[in-house]
Design an enzyme around this catalytic site. Structure first.
Site, PDB file in Angstrom:
ATOM      1  N   ASP A   1      -6.063   6.435  -5.919  1.00 37.20           N
ATOM      2  CA  ASP A   1      -6.502   7.824  -5.691  1.00 37.20           C
ATOM      3  C   ASP A   1      -7.393   7.888  -4.447  1.00 37.20           C
ATOM      4  O   ASP A   1      -7.173   8.709  -3.535  1.00 37.20           O
ATOM      5  CB  ASP A   1      -7.261   8.283  -6.944  1.00 37.20           C
ATOM      6  CG  ASP A   1      -7.513   9.777  -7.007  1.00 37.20           C
ATOM      7  OD1 ASP A   1      -6.971  10.507  -6.158  1.00 37.20           O
ATOM      8  OD2 ASP A   1      -8.243  10.204  -7.919  1.00 37.20           O
TER       9      ASP A   1
ATOM     10  N   GLY B   1      -4.974   0.130 -13.479  1.00 36.40           N
ATOM     11  CA  GLY B   1      -6.216  -0.304 -12.850  1.00 36.40           C
ATOM     12  C   GLY B   1      -7.399   0.087 -13.703  1.00 36.40           C
ATOM     13  O   GLY B   1      -7.598  -0.431 -14.811  1.00 36.40           O
TER      14      GLY B   1
ATOM     15  N   ASP C   1       0.841  -1.195   0.000  1.00 32.94           N
ATOM     16  CA  ASP C   1       0.000   0.000   0.000  1.00 32.94           C
ATOM     17  C   ASP C   1       0.880   1.250   0.000  1.00 32.94           C
ATOM     18  O   ASP C   1       1.634   1.483   0.940  1.00 32.94           O
ATOM     19  CB  ASP C   1      -0.863  -0.065   1.273  1.00 32.94           C
ATOM     20  CG  ASP C   1      -1.767   1.137   1.439  1.00 32.94           C
ATOM     21  OD1 ASP C   1      -1.769   2.037   0.565  1.00 32.94           O
ATOM     22  OD2 ASP C   1      -2.473   1.183   2.461  1.00 32.94           O
TER      23      ASP C   1
END
Ligand code: AR6
Length: 170
Positions: A38, A123, A14
């Site tokens: 985001d 993504g 992360d």
């Protein structure tokens, strides 16, 4: 000059918990938040981040803009907007390379020496992983070969398949 390849690391995980001076956000042109990395960055930074983003007037694909990091361990966030994959004939590769170059260039301008990138466009924006990985690594290597100011670039990869694609190249 230190060997540029020695300045690049990869980790799985992360990006919001990585201890670097700046993390890069794979944003959209509004800079007002979204899903994926985001969303994670805005949640971790707190509401002050979107307040500062509102003042920036958006961001074009391939460009990069800087904010503070607020509640993140990182002092700064570099917001960049990757290309939406449209099949590869709409200049996507150039736009994606610009994301890396302009983010690194902004870091140098601000005296930032350590920076972490997610897999921009891999993504929601649908960029094929192996092509995107190659652009990320090549563009970063080229930048580091001609700029001595950055000490460390960390690619922080959320998923195993993307982490493996980077590992194969590095
Ligand atoms: N840390 C590191 N990587 C992450 C994290 C995290 N916390 N969370 C997700 N990823 P995406 P894009 C990975 O969709 O393709 C947003 O809504 C994720 O698994 O975040 O550039 C924006 O607002 C994937 O590998 O960014 C835009 O509208 C990579 O980060 C749009 O999505 C990028 O996936 C941008 O799409």
């Amino acid at each position: 000059m230190k060997n540029p390849a020695a300045k690049i690391d990869i980790v799985r995980g992360d990006i919001t918990i990585v201890d670097v001076e700046a993390i890069v956000n794979a944003a959209n042109t509004t800079l007002l938040g979204g899903g994926g990395v985001d969303g994670a960055i805005h949640r971790a930074a707190g509401p002050e981040l979107v307040a500062e983003c509102r003042m920036l007037g958006g961001c074009q694909p391939g460009e990069a803009k800087l904010t503070r990091g607020y509640r993140l361990p990182a002092r700064f966030v570099v917001h960049t907007v990757g290309p939406v994959w449209m099949g590869g004939k709409r200049g996507e590769s150039r736009t994606l390379a610009n994301c890396y170059r302009n983010s690194l260039g902004l870091a140098v301008e601000k005296g930032i020496k350590t920076i972490a990138f997610p897999a921009i466009s891999c993504g929601a924006y649908g960029y094929p992983i192996s092509e995107a990985t190659q652009i990320a690594v090549e563009t970063t290597r080229e930048f580091l070969a001609t700029n001595d100011e950055i000490d460390k670039v960390i690619f922080v990869l959320w998923s195993e398949d993307i982490y493996d694609a980077y590992r194969r190249l590095l």
